[in-house]
Design a protein around this motif. Sequence first.
Motif, PDB file in Angstrom:
ATOM      1  N   PRO A  87       0.859  -1.192   0.000  1.00  0.00           N
ATOM      2  CA  PRO A  87       0.000   0.000   0.000  1.00  0.00           C
ATOM      3  C   PRO A  87       0.895   1.243   0.000  1.00  0.00           C
ATOM      4  N   SER A  89       2.593   4.859   1.168  1.00  0.00           N
ATOM      5  CA  SER A  89       3.013   5.336   2.483  1.00  0.00           C
ATOM      6  C   SER A  89       2.878   6.847   2.534  1.00  0.00           C
ATOM      7  N   MET A 195      -0.467   1.266  15.679  1.00  0.00           N
ATOM      8  CA  MET A 195       0.407   1.978  16.617  1.00  0.00           C
ATOM      9  C   MET A 195       0.152   1.625  18.072  1.00  0.00           C
ATOM     10  N   GLN A 198       2.620   0.173  20.700  1.00  0.00           N
ATOM     11  CA  GLN A 198       3.865   0.842  21.095  1.00  0.00           C
ATOM     12  C   GLN A 198       3.753   1.662  22.378  1.00  0.00           C
ATOM     13  N   CYS A 231      -1.387  -4.514  15.819  1.00  0.00           N
ATOM     14  CA  CYS A 231      -0.311  -5.128  15.063  1.00  0.00           C
ATOM     15  C   CYS A 231       0.977  -4.909  15.833  1.00  0.00           C
ATOM     16  N   ASP A 252      -1.658  -9.963  15.666  1.00  0.00           N
ATOM     17  CA  ASP A 252      -0.739 -10.780  14.870  1.00  0.00           C
ATOM     18  C   ASP A 252       0.073 -11.750  15.734  1.00  0.00           C
ATOM     19  N   ASP A 312      -2.687  -7.481   7.228  1.00  0.00           N
ATOM     20  CA  ASP A 312      -2.820  -7.383   5.782  1.00  0.00           C
ATOM     21  C   ASP A 312      -1.919  -8.423   5.092  1.00  0.00           C
TER      22      ASP A 312
ATOM     23  N   GLY B 102      11.894   2.205  -0.091  1.00  0.00           N
ATOM     24  CA  GLY B 102      10.571   1.601   0.004  1.00  0.00           C
ATOM     25  C   GLY B 102      10.002   1.568   1.412  1.00  0.00           C
ATOM     26  N   ASP B 103      10.805   1.929   2.391  1.00  0.00           N
ATOM     27  CA  ASP B 103      10.385   1.774   3.786  1.00  0.00           C
ATOM     28  C   ASP B 103      10.256   3.145   4.454  1.00  0.00           C
ATOM     29  N   VAL B 104       9.073   3.430   5.005  1.00  0.00           N
ATOM     30  CA  VAL B 104       8.887   4.721   5.671  1.00  0.00           C
ATOM     31  C   VAL B 104       8.802   4.604   7.199  1.00  0.00           C
ATOM     32  N   HIS B 105       9.000   3.417   7.732  1.00  0.00           N
ATOM     33  CA  HIS B 105       9.062   3.311   9.197  1.00  0.00           C
ATOM     34  C   HIS B 105      10.279   4.115   9.652  1.00  0.00           C
ATOM     35  N   ASP B 106      10.103   5.007  10.606  1.00  0.00           N
ATOM     36  CA  ASP B 106      11.291   5.770  10.984  1.00  0.00           C
ATOM     37  C   ASP B 106      11.513   5.872  12.485  1.00  0.00           C
ATOM     38  N   SER B 150      18.689   0.707   7.922  1.00  0.00           N
ATOM     39  CA  SER B 150      17.649   0.080   8.730  1.00  0.00           C
ATOM     40  C   SER B 150      16.470  -0.292   7.847  1.00  0.00           C
ATOM     41  N   THR B 154      10.293  -6.698   4.933  1.00  0.00           N
ATOM     42  CA  THR B 154      10.931  -7.782   4.201  1.00  0.00           C
ATOM     43  C   THR B 154      11.158  -7.373   2.741  1.00  0.00           C
ATOM     44  N   ARG B 200      20.701  -5.615  17.600  1.00  0.00           N
ATOM     45  CA  ARG B 200      19.270  -5.817  17.761  1.00  0.00           C
ATOM     46  C   ARG B 200      18.555  -4.508  18.117  1.00  0.00           C
ATOM     47  N   ALA B 202      18.738  -0.178  19.518  1.00  0.00           N
ATOM     48  CA  ALA B 202      19.484   1.052  19.305  1.00  0.00           C
ATOM     49  C   ALA B 202      20.713   1.096  20.223  1.00  0.00           C
TER      50      ALA B 202
HETATM   51  C1  B12 Z   1       4.392   1.666  13.844  1.00  0.00           C
HETATM   52  C2  B12 Z   1       4.312   0.748  12.645  1.00  0.00           C
HETATM   53  C3  B12 Z   1       3.925   1.319  11.432  1.00  0.00           C
HETATM   54  C4  B12 Z   1       3.674   2.808  11.270  1.00  0.00           C
HETATM   55  C5  B12 Z   1       5.049   3.483  11.039  1.00  0.00           C
HETATM   56  C6  B12 Z   1       5.146   4.890  11.586  1.00  0.00           C
HETATM   57  C7  B12 Z   1       6.554   5.421  11.563  1.00  0.00           C
HETATM   58  N1  B12 Z   1       6.650   6.713  11.430  1.00  0.00           N
HETATM   59  O1  B12 Z   1       7.535   4.718  11.675  1.00  0.00           O
HETATM   60  C8  B12 Z   1       2.769   2.797  10.012  1.00  0.00           C
HETATM   61  C9  B12 Z   1       1.325   2.656  10.431  1.00  0.00           C
HETATM   62  C10 B12 Z   1       2.912   3.999   9.094  1.00  0.00           C
HETATM   63  C11 B12 Z   1       3.191   1.485   9.346  1.00  0.00           C
HETATM   64  C12 B12 Z   1       3.035   1.227   7.993  1.00  0.00           C
HETATM   65  C13 B12 Z   1       3.305  -0.009   7.426  1.00  0.00           C
HETATM   66  N2  B12 Z   1       3.718  -1.135   8.071  1.00  0.00           N
HETATM   67 CO1  B12 Z   1       4.239  -1.149   9.837  1.00  0.00          CO
HETATM   68  N3  B12 Z   1       4.559  -1.457  11.717  1.00  0.00           N
HETATM   69  C14 B12 Z   1       4.609  -0.648  12.745  1.00  0.00           C
HETATM   70  C15 B12 Z   1       4.872  -1.451  14.039  1.00  0.00           C
HETATM   71  C16 B12 Z   1       3.530  -1.636  14.745  1.00  0.00           C
HETATM   72  C17 B12 Z   1       5.884  -0.858  15.014  1.00  0.00           C
HETATM   73  C18 B12 Z   1       7.236  -0.417  14.414  1.00  0.00           C
HETATM   74  C19 B12 Z   1       7.998   0.443  15.406  1.00  0.00           C
HETATM   75  O2  B12 Z   1       8.030   1.664  15.299  1.00  0.00           O
HETATM   76  N4  B12 Z   1       8.561  -0.168  16.453  1.00  0.00           N
HETATM   77  C20 B12 Z   1       9.264   0.529  17.537  1.00  0.00           C
HETATM   78  C21 B12 Z   1      10.747   0.781  17.200  1.00  0.00           C
HETATM   79  C22 B12 Z   1      11.438   1.464  18.362  1.00  0.00           C
HETATM   80  O3  B12 Z   1      11.352  -0.469  17.005  1.00  0.00           O
HETATM   81  P1  B12 Z   1      12.135  -0.881  15.647  1.00  0.00           P
HETATM   82  O4  B12 Z   1      11.637  -0.068  14.527  1.00  0.00           O
HETATM   83  O5  B12 Z   1      12.151  -2.350  15.540  1.00  0.00           O
HETATM   84  O6  B12 Z   1      13.645  -0.386  15.902  1.00  0.00           O
HETATM   85  C23 B12 Z   1      14.492  -0.940  16.885  1.00  0.00           C
HETATM   86  C24 B12 Z   1      15.384  -2.087  16.386  1.00  0.00           C
HETATM   87  O7  B12 Z   1      14.845  -2.766  15.284  1.00  0.00           O
HETATM   88  C25 B12 Z   1      16.714  -1.474  16.123  1.00  0.00           C
HETATM   89  N5  B12 Z   1      17.036  -0.983  14.795  1.00  0.00           N
HETATM   90  C26 B12 Z   1      16.241  -0.356  13.906  1.00  0.00           C
HETATM   91  N6  B12 Z   1      16.948   0.038  12.857  1.00  0.00           N
HETATM   92  C27 B12 Z   1      18.222  -0.326  13.044  1.00  0.00           C
HETATM   93  C28 B12 Z   1      19.356  -0.155  12.262  1.00  0.00           C
HETATM   94  C29 B12 Z   1      20.571  -0.639  12.696  1.00  0.00           C
HETATM   95  C30 B12 Z   1      21.762  -0.437  11.850  1.00  0.00           C
HETATM   96  C31 B12 Z   1      20.648  -1.322  13.932  1.00  0.00           C
HETATM   97  C32 B12 Z   1      21.929  -1.862  14.376  1.00  0.00           C
HETATM   98  C33 B12 Z   1      19.513  -1.480  14.721  1.00  0.00           C
HETATM   99  C34 B12 Z   1      18.295  -0.989  14.288  1.00  0.00           C
HETATM  100  O8  B12 Z   1      16.765  -0.394  17.003  1.00  0.00           O
HETATM  101  C35 B12 Z   1      15.469   0.174  17.230  1.00  0.00           C
HETATM  102  C36 B12 Z   1      15.345   0.679  18.624  1.00  0.00           C
HETATM  103  O9  B12 Z   1      15.723  -0.279  19.581  1.00  0.00           O
HETATM  104  C37 B12 Z   1       5.428  -2.792  13.432  1.00  0.00           C
HETATM  105  C38 B12 Z   1       5.163  -4.029  14.270  1.00  0.00           C
HETATM  106  C39 B12 Z   1       6.432  -4.577  14.869  1.00  0.00           C
HETATM  107  N7  B12 Z   1       6.384  -5.762  15.311  1.00  0.00           N
HETATM  108  O10 B12 Z   1       7.465  -3.972  14.875  1.00  0.00           O
HETATM  109  C40 B12 Z   1       4.753  -2.849  12.055  1.00  0.00           C
HETATM  110  C41 B12 Z   1       5.474  -3.557  10.904  1.00  0.00           C
HETATM  111  C42 B12 Z   1       6.950  -3.219  10.909  1.00  0.00           C
HETATM  112  N8  B12 Z   1       4.807  -2.975   9.658  1.00  0.00           N
HETATM  113  C43 B12 Z   1       4.610  -3.834   8.778  1.00  0.00           C
HETATM  114  C44 B12 Z   1       3.961  -3.532   7.549  1.00  0.00           C
HETATM  115  C45 B12 Z   1       3.714  -4.703   6.620  1.00  0.00           C
HETATM  116  C46 B12 Z   1       3.587  -2.221   7.229  1.00  0.00           C
HETATM  117  C47 B12 Z   1       2.875  -1.773   5.959  1.00  0.00           C
HETATM  118  C48 B12 Z   1       3.323  -2.403   4.642  1.00  0.00           C
HETATM  119  C49 B12 Z   1       1.403  -2.005   6.283  1.00  0.00           C
HETATM  120  C50 B12 Z   1       0.430  -1.842   5.181  1.00  0.00           C
HETATM  121  N9  B12 Z   1      -0.017  -2.991   4.668  1.00  0.00           N
HETATM  122  O11 B12 Z   1       0.071  -0.720   4.871  1.00  0.00           O
HETATM  123  C51 B12 Z   1       3.140  -0.247   5.958  1.00  0.00           C
HETATM  124  C52 B12 Z   1       4.473   0.038   5.219  1.00  0.00           C
HETATM  125  C53 B12 Z   1       4.726   1.434   4.879  1.00  0.00           C
HETATM  126  C54 B12 Z   1       6.104   1.544   4.248  1.00  0.00           C
HETATM  127  N10 B12 Z   1       6.187   1.627   2.932  1.00  0.00           N
HETATM  128  O12 B12 Z   1       7.089   1.533   4.935  1.00  0.00           O
HETATM  129  C55 B12 Z   1       5.103  -5.209   9.139  1.00  0.00           C
HETATM  130  C56 B12 Z   1       6.388  -5.590   8.409  1.00  0.00           C
HETATM  131  C57 B12 Z   1       6.371  -7.048   7.978  1.00  0.00           C
HETATM  132  C58 B12 Z   1       7.588  -7.380   7.205  1.00  0.00           C
HETATM  133  N11 B12 Z   1       8.488  -8.137   7.801  1.00  0.00           N
HETATM  134  O13 B12 Z   1       7.755  -6.975   6.084  1.00  0.00           O
HETATM  135  C59 B12 Z   1       5.198  -5.108  10.703  1.00  0.00           C
HETATM  136  C60 B12 Z   1       6.283  -6.004  11.327  1.00  0.00           C
HETATM  137  C61 B12 Z   1       3.808  -5.489  11.235  1.00  0.00           C
HETATM  138  C62 B12 Z   1       3.385  -6.939  10.955  1.00  0.00           C
HETATM  139  N12 B12 Z   1       3.392  -7.802  11.937  1.00  0.00           N
HETATM  140  O14 B12 Z   1       3.019  -7.287   9.869  1.00  0.00           O
HETATM  141  N13 B12 Z   1       3.725   0.641  10.268  1.00  0.00           N
END
Ligand code: B12
Lengths: 332, 231
Positions: A87, A89, A195, A198, A231, A252, A312, B102-106, B150, B154, B200, B202
């Motif tokens: 979808p 973004s 969201m 979180q 989610c 999920d 989704d 392709g990824d807008v998660h930030d 980051s 997938t 894993r 930050a």
């Molecule tokens: C919030 C969220 C969103 C928000 C994002 C808002 C934003 N501004 O970021 C919104 C609603 C917009 C969104 C959209 C989508 N999302 Co989303 N989202 C999430 C959710 C619920 C939480 C992510 C998050 O912020 N976590 C909190 C932060 C702090 O954690 P983190 O990102 O993992 O980062 C930590 C570590 O990973 C690490 N880290 C991160 N980066 C790096 C880099 C390095 C170098 C290192 C060392 C460490 C590191 O450090 C961070 C802090 O400790 C996850 C669910 C989940 N299980 O994570 C799904 C999830 C990531 N989303 C998913 C999907 C599919 C989507 C969409 C495609 C949904 C859709 N069908 O529309 C869209 C994609 C949009 C796009 N093109 O990117 C899937 C991804 C599945 C996959 N493996 O591909 C997930 C896993 C949900 C699921 N179970 O299906 N999403």
Amino acid sequence: MTNKEILLSALRYEEPPRVPWVPYVGVHGAYLIGKDADEYLKSADLIYQGVCIAKEEYNPDGLPIVFDLQIEAEALGCELKWAKDNPPSVIGHVLNDVPLSELKIPTEKDGRIPVVMEATERLVKEFKDEIALLGLICGPFTLGLHLMGSKMISKMVKNPDEVAEVFEFCSQVCKAMAEMYLKRGVEVIAIVDPMTSQISPQMFDKFVLNSYNPTTELVRQYNGRSLLFVCGDATRVVPNLCKVDTDGFAFDENIDMAYAAEEARKHRKVFCGNLPLTVGLLFGEVEDNIKFAQDCINIGRGPGFVLAPGCDLPYHCSVENMKAVVNLVHQG
Amino acid sequence: MKEALLEKLSNFIAEGDAEEALKVVEEALAAGIPPLEILDKGGTRGMDIVNERYDNGEAFLPELVVAGDAMTEVVQKIFSQMDEAETKANKIGTVVIGQAEGDVHDIGKNIVAALLAVNGFEVHDLGIDVPVKKFVEKAEEVGANIIACSTLLTTSMPYLEDVVHLLTDMGKRDKYFYIVGGGPVTTGFAEQMKADGWGRTAFDAVELCKRLVKNGTPGTKLEIVDSQPSN
Ligand code: B12
């Protein structure tokens, strides 16, 4: 019982004769008809075709009309970036340029809402009482994040009043969207708010819990059913999800099904889930998926349970894997 | 008195109270505590506290983000007190970071960027949906030594690998440490694409970058930092 009755019975917290099954076909519908996601989500005709094929292929009890959480944000003026296999973004957050007081609740004429409503009317007419259609709307928290960007998160702590106003506005948007679906005969409204995984249980109660009420009250007036989709790892807010005014919630693979089932049953809430998407339906083998589905059913079986993917379905989701689940539902 | 002040500072940071934290920093500076000690024993400790709470499920994303914001302000304040030579001497490295194409998660990436910045790295954040080329261009432009990518999607994982290919094609693979992270990025995937580091969380990302600049050689082996190996 028709497929639709089976689902609606579970949504009334009854136990239907077999486990109801709702595959969340969103952009996967585009894949099924050989189109790109962007083209699909802009065309009532393609959405109609995609949902019809999904009904043929997956013998579901209910199907979403569209799964795109960016529709409302786009209608409110957020800039989108389109993709072929996902979808769109949000890349421009409208509240960076315009104050909240200037935003107006979207109408049936804004953005792609006319496309979605046209598809809705055709599908309602086509399916009648065979299967249920789900009207998916972007939840207030996720919509707020689209409008404000991630600074909304720190403002929840630093400037809760400002965030509360955004929630208030977004919950009215939800209600308006729900009404557009309901008055066209859609019986199930799913508020999708990823969201919510979180934040703490306290923050959930403070900002999120009541933000669904305008929508849920409206759904009841129409004699419909409502669900909340979350989610990610929302384990800590599962007790809060049980307090939400929807008929139930969907989650999920990050939440343990046994735990969610136990909590949901305590409160007579419907619960839907939680076939793993990436390791299961997208990349897993057929046998894995049969096992995942069997595990879900074993734990969930009983009143108020709906078998569904975690979220989704990915664009390229394996049709073979999906059909293995379909067989299990209809024969097992 | 010194201990008490630093403890107070760490608590304010963990609570995300930037205003109070800055007051304590003033007090600590006036009391003659060396700036870097304030940063390390007060600031970094504060972030450790909130990290522990996050791991235990006592703090959530908003708490983590405001603590990070408070820490950022404290770091800016302390650096503004040091002269340029001192700041330079304390700079550990320069990181170019971004979310894969392709990824807008930030949210997660922003936390990684903020924590690196408060831990002595100069950070250039390219934002979301960053084309492969951009990472390398920016790294060249700012003279970075680490490129961090980051993704949570997938479907964006192939772009992570493309960064390595591009570096290799340009003959620059030995010039930069390349690290990756985010939900679906496993150590196996990092190994296979020949990244230099995987973390894993930050906090792991910070430890990872420190280790790499201290002992690593780009393009030789994968360094893994994992604070929750059971997950
Ligand atoms: C919030 C969220 C969103 C928000 C994002 C808002 C934003 N501004 O970021 C919104 C609603 C917009 C969104 C959209 C989508 N999302 Co989303 N989202 C999430 C959710 C619920 C939480 C992510 C998050 O912020 N976590 C909190 C932060 C702090 O954690 P983190 O990102 O993992 O980062 C930590 C570590 O990973 C690490 N880290 C991160 N980066 C790096 C880099 C390095 C170098 C290192 C060392 C460490 C590191 O450090 C961070 C802090 O400790 C996850 C669910 C989940 N299980 O994570 C799904 C999830 C990531 N989303 C998913 C999907 C599919 C989507 C969409 C495609 C949904 C859709 N069908 O529309 C869209 C994609 C949009 C796009 N093109 O990117 C899937 C991804 C599945 C996959 N493996 O591909 C997930 C896993 C949900 C699921 N179970 O299906 N999403």
